[in-house]
Design a protein around this motif. Structure first.
Motif, mmCIF file in Angstrom:
data_model
loop_
_atom_site.group_PDB
_atom_site.id
_atom_site.type_symbol
_atom_site.label_atom_id
_atom_site.label_comp_id
_atom_site.label_asym_id
_atom_site.label_seq_id
_atom_site.Cartn_x
_atom_site.Cartn_y
_atom_site.Cartn_z
ATOM 1 N N LEU A 43 -1.570 -1.518 -4.050
ATOM 2 C CA LEU A 43 -2.490 -0.736 -3.983
ATOM 3 C C LEU A 43 -2.286 0.968 -3.717
ATOM 4 O O LEU A 43 -1.114 1.250 -3.089
ATOM 5 C CB LEU A 43 -3.550 -1.017 -3.156
ATOM 6 C CG LEU A 43 -4.167 -2.362 -3.223
ATOM 7 C CD1 LEU A 43 -5.222 -2.823 -2.116
ATOM 8 C CD2 LEU A 43 -4.999 -2.551 -4.610
ATOM 9 N N VAL A 63 -7.281 3.989 -0.286
ATOM 10 C CA VAL A 63 -7.742 2.751 -0.898
ATOM 11 C C VAL A 63 -9.090 2.771 -0.796
ATOM 12 O O VAL A 63 -9.716 3.385 0.154
ATOM 13 C CB VAL A 63 -7.285 1.594 0.247
ATOM 14 C CG1 VAL A 63 -7.827 0.297 -0.497
ATOM 15 C CG2 VAL A 63 -5.802 1.733 -0.051
ATOM 16 N N ASP A 97 2.853 6.424 -6.387
ATOM 17 C CA ASP A 97 2.500 5.464 -7.333
ATOM 18 C C ASP A 97 3.692 5.497 -8.560
ATOM 19 O O ASP A 97 3.382 4.795 -9.483
ATOM 20 C CB ASP A 97 1.051 5.960 -8.222
ATOM 21 C CG ASP A 97 1.310 7.325 -8.603
ATOM 22 O OD1 ASP A 97 0.560 7.516 -9.578
ATOM 23 O OD2 ASP A 97 2.539 7.954 -8.614
ATOM 24 N N GLU A 125 -11.563 -1.631 -4.281
ATOM 25 C CA GLU A 125 -10.509 -2.432 -4.198
ATOM 26 C C GLU A 125 -10.229 -3.571 -3.195
ATOM 27 O O GLU A 125 -9.753 -4.771 -3.560
ATOM 28 C CB GLU A 125 -9.375 -1.539 -4.176
ATOM 29 C CG GLU A 125 -9.480 -0.485 -5.371
ATOM 30 C CD GLU A 125 -8.370 0.425 -5.329
ATOM 31 O OE1 GLU A 125 -7.589 1.044 -6.276
ATOM 32 O OE2 GLU A 125 -7.934 0.847 -3.970
ATOM 33 N N LEU A 144 0.920 -1.163 0.019
ATOM 34 C CA LEU A 144 0.007 0.038 -0.013
ATOM 35 C C LEU A 144 0.791 1.187 0.077
ATOM 36 O O LEU A 144 1.935 1.345 0.773
ATOM 37 C CB LEU A 144 -0.897 0.092 1.252
ATOM 38 C CG LEU A 144 -2.246 0.676 1.327
ATOM 39 C CD1 LEU A 144 -3.045 0.262 0.309
ATOM 40 C CD2 LEU A 144 -2.846 0.383 2.674
ATOM 41 N N ILE A 176 -9.546 -8.573 -2.544
ATOM 42 C CA ILE A 176 -8.308 -8.716 -2.427
ATOM 43 C C ILE A 176 -8.203 -10.341 -1.942
ATOM 44 O O ILE A 176 -7.248 -10.988 -1.975
ATOM 45 C CB ILE A 176 -7.456 -7.945 -1.347
ATOM 46 C CG1 ILE A 176 -8.536 -8.165 0.196
ATOM 47 C CG2 ILE A 176 -7.225 -6.548 -1.632
ATOM 48 C CD1 ILE A 176 -8.041 -7.254 1.333
ATOM 49 N N ASP A 214 0.111 -7.770 -5.021
ATOM 50 C CA ASP A 214 -0.623 -6.453 -5.454
ATOM 51 C C ASP A 214 -0.179 -5.428 -4.856
ATOM 52 O O ASP A 214 0.592 -5.474 -3.767
ATOM 53 C CB ASP A 214 -2.284 -6.754 -5.117
ATOM 54 C CG ASP A 214 -2.921 -5.919 -6.157
ATOM 55 O OD1 ASP A 214 -4.270 -6.138 -6.133
ATOM 56 O OD2 ASP A 214 -2.378 -5.050 -6.983
#
Lengths: 675, 152
Positions: free
Chosen positions: A117, A121, A100, A125, A96, A129, A115
């Protein structure tokens, strides 16, 4: 931190009731995340510290199905945590971040995240998960199911591991091709296959130190290229262990080795570039070993429960093993692993061994060289002794290092011997990288090791230059016995150190010396700090020192670390990098190691890069000299380092060793040898 | 009715937050998370945010007083601060954060300081407005009257 009880019946309603562990240092984000997760009807446990998260996970792996972690955390780099969790617990981890940057995302992937994110969040999304958990489970089951059949998607790939490898790819694991999986094709070990793969969870195999050691021994015996799960399983002769377990573990191990190798290669290149006079140095198998680590690290899959189990002093302890350690020491401790690692790397490994023995001056400087290569996780433990560059060992909390080193150390066991401090460092770094998690164990590396490792890293990276830094770092590291992050840092350090050491034969000597010194001084984090600070004064670059200091304080700021490193380079470009690396690594000692390493900031983690550019030779010299003196006083070393990195290897060495503890010692030792 | 008027007033206030760009979508997400189980969720989050971020702001402030400026550190602090600001949907504050970070990356100390002042201002404005908003919301009570007896 809230913990919710596990309700068995809710597991049947998956994804409802899926147990998630959320880690984020920002309380606001954590609170929002927790609420969001609860809204999705998951069972949420939260913590704002990565260390606590690891502790929770280690207490009972089966408590959680999924981990969500922030990238940017003060006590540990999110990526480190990610690696550790993947290695130790084999749980899916989601990263997390508010950032980005594609590089970060890539980093997450390479470290094994399922993943990535972006904050903030959204509920949508998070609602999905659970797929990562299912996917992993499914592939695990499928793996065992397909282990025996020939019609696997990759017939060439040996049995389960092959299919596991391919199947688990989507899981975000780093799967590399396995050439010798062929033999697994006809294996049919489905004992672990659950009748209902899609819903049943395979019981996790805990790769304890003992188990891993056996594994490594078996692999060594067979030869890394010929080691196939079936044979390994037979050799290990452990009840209730299935071929699939071995296969996946082997996969991870291979990745780890690859990582080590690349690291080692890098170092080798550097060393070559340096044209180190010390042939032994050049040959530093450690490079190879390092590479192995890199590989292993890279794979990040290397499950090293042993890491966890590494007694904190382990790593350092190894380092401390008296000079005699050298290769021998290593092997005894776990060098074998190293050799194993080496085998992967090939020639370098051998050299490493010889290297280790070679260093006359260094305790076991030779070890350092050879060390990295074979860092086997188990070895790491051994490395502890080895790397501990004698002096360091005492200071170094092997445990601390170990975790880190475990990955690295295996190769580093060589380093263990005083001389290898560098190697150990490198290895440690490698290991660290891989096992940030392991290291995180905190305890292992917590106190000294991390530091040493860090130093090692640093040392390694910028072979000579870094020495200084490493020393500094090490001392810092050593000092910060309590620093968990150290372990992580060590990784970084190791890497760096490895690299550095590689380059500069001289440095190696220094490093080894220093490592040794550092070992002893590890405990003396404060001294390291002082040293580092001093170093800083001396050198503009010495920022690292400062980092060290800060790290010593236990607040090692990874960020600070990198900076330092870079700065150091100024002096020798290399050094700074090395230093920084080490420093960075050291800094994390607290546990922040992660950040250092991970630092998504490229700038932070440049030690390696810098080192290479810097004429390694210069770098090491100071470090080497410093190493020797590390024992005397961290400060001295650090100062020395600063002053004449180039010329004063000794001071560096001593410096480094004292500060870094095992890592540094190793590195120093290595460096020294090189010189 | 007074209550209804209050509700209307609150509604308009809230709307103005979005219109003026003080808050963004994330705030709505938070509101959606608020329910009977978490009746004061949004307020809790915002309170938590202000409490925690004030510390970060202080750190930044102190770092800005140093000479020379440690841009890396500043950037890190700001990254952290931006993360939490994003979590509550503080749009304008977030924009200032981004600006600040750009100045950091450019090594523009002057720009950083200026932006920081602006950021603090936005931060304070939002805080005040939200405080008023929550206070009035609490006073007005739940807007749904179905489960509660109407108090005229």
């Amino acid at each position: 931190m809230t913990v919710e009880p596990i309700m068995d019946d809710s597991r049947d309603q998956f994804p409802i009731g899926m147990r998630v562990l959320a880690v984020d240092d920002d309380p606001t984000c954590l609170f929002v995340l927790e609420t969001l997760l609860r809204r999705c009807q998951y069972h949420v446990t939260t913590t704002n510290q990565a260390i606590k998260a690891l502790k929770l996970l280690r207490e009972n792996k089966n408590n959680f199905d999924l981990v969500i972690s922030d990238v940017h955390m003060p006590d540990m780099d999110g990526f480190k945590l990610l690696e550790l969790v993947g290695l130790e617990m084999d749980l899916p981890v989601i990263m997390l971040s508010a950032n980005d940057d594609p590089k970060l995302v890539m980093k997450g992937i390479t470290h094994g995240a399922c993943d990535y994110l972006l904050k903030p969040v959204r509920t949508e999304e998070l609602k999905n998960i659970w797929q990562h958990v299912v996917r992993r489970k499914k592939f695990d089951s499928k793996d065992s199911n397909n282990s025996g059949s020939q019609d696997k998607p990759h017939p060439g790939i040996g049995g389960g591991s092959g299919s596991a490898g391919t199947l688990s790819d989507p899981n975000g694991k780093l799967n590399k091709k396995r050439k010798d999986q062929n033999e697994d094709e006809d294996e049919e070990h489905d004992e672990n296959v659950n009748d209902d793969p899609s819903t049943q969870k395979k019981p996790r195999v805990v790769w304890s130190v003992e188990l891993h050691r056996k594994f490594v021994a078996a692999v060594h015996q067979l030869g890394i290229d010929k080691a196939v799960p079936k044979k390994i399983l037979d050799l290990m002769n452990v009840e209730k262990l299935t071929r699939e377990n071995v296969a996946s573990h082997l996969q991870k191990y291979r990745l780890y080795l690859k990582r080590l190798n690349s690291m080692v290669n890098q170092q080798a290149n550097m060393a070559a570039a340096l044209g180190g006079t010390d042939s032994s140095y050049l040959r530093m198998g450690s490079l190879n070993g390092l590479e192995n680590f890199h590989t292993l690290n890279g794979s990040g899959q290397f499950h090293n429960t042993s890491f966890r189990s590494f007694p904190p002093s382990g790593l350092l302890g190894r380092l401390n093993t008296p000079a005699g350690m050298g290769m021998r020491g290593l092997s005894s401790s776990g060098m074998t692993q190293l050799s194993h690692a080496r085998s992967s790397s090939g020639s370098t490994v051998d050299q490493a061994d010889s290297q280790q023995v070679i260093h006359p001056g260094n305790h076991n400087g030779g070890v350092l060289q050879g060390m990295p290569m074979t860092l086997e996780l188990d070895q790491l433990q051994h490395i502890k002794g080895v790397t501990h560059v004698r002096e360091l060992s005492t200071a170094i909390d092997n445990r601390a290092i170990f975790p880190i080193c475990s990955g690295l150390l295996d190769a580093k066991t060589n380093i263990g011997s005083s001389s290898n401090p560098l190697l150990g460092v490198a290895n440690t770094t490698l290991m660290l990288e891989q096992n940030p998690r392991a290291v995180q164990g905190g305890e292992v590396f917590g106190n000294r090791s991390p530091v040493s490792l860090a130093s090692l890293n640093s040392e390694l990276s910028s072979p000579l230059l870094d020495h200084r830094r490493l020393n500094e770092n090490w001392s810092t590291a050593a000092q910060s016995s309590g620093i968990h992050s150290n372990s992580f840092q060590l990784n970084d350090c190791f890497k760096q150190t490895t690299q550095s050491t590689m380059h500069q034969s001289n440095v190696r000597d220094d490093i080894s010396k220093r490592a040794i010194q550092m070992g002893s001084n590890l405990h003396d984090v404060s001294s390291a700090t002082s040293v580092s600070t001093e170093l800083q004064d001396r050198r503009s670059d010495m920022q690292c020192g400062a980092s060290l200091t800060s790290s010593n304080a236990g607040k090692i700021n990874n960020h600070a670390g990198p900076q330092c490193w870079v700065d150091h380079n100024q002096d020798s470009s290399y050094r700074s990098n090395v230093m920084c690396s080490t420093m960075n690594s050291m800094i994390p000692v607290q546990g922040a190691v992660g950040p250092f390493v991970q630092s998504s900031d490229p700038k932070n983690f440049h030690p390696d890069m810098d080192f290479n550019s810097i004429g390694q030779s210069n770098l090491f010299d100071p470090s080497y000299t410093k190493h020797d003196e590390v024992n005397k006083s961290h400060v001295e070393t650090s100062l020395k380092l600063k002053q004449g990195l180039r010329d004063q290897r000794k001071p560096q060495e001593s410096y480094i060793s004292s500060s870094f503890g095992s890592l540094e010692d190793i590195v120093t030792a290595m460096v020294k040898r090189v010189i | 009715m007074e209550r209804n008027q209050m509700h209307k007033h609150i509604f308009l206030m809230r709307q103005s937050f979005f219109d003026q760009g003080l808050l963004d979508e994330q705030f709505i997400q938070l509101e959606e998370l608020q329910d009977d189980a978490n009746p004061n969720f949004v307020e809790e989050v915002v309170t938590l945010y202000y409490r925690d971020s004030s510390r970060t702001l202080l750190n930044i402030e102190q770092s800005l007083e140093k000479n020379p400026l440690d841009f890396n550190k500043l950037d890190n602090y700001m990254h952290q601060f931006k993360g939490s600001s994003t979590s509550i949907g503080a749009k304008k504050v977030k924009a200032e954060c981004t600006q600040f970070r750009e100045y950091c990356r450019a090594g523009n100390g002057e720009g950083c300081m200026r932006t920081f002042q602006q950021l603090k201002k936005e931060y304070a404005i939002l805080k005040k407005k939200l405080e008023t908003y929550f206070q009035q919301t609490r006073q007005a009570g739940p807007s749904e009257t179905a489960c509660r007896p109407r108090m005229n």
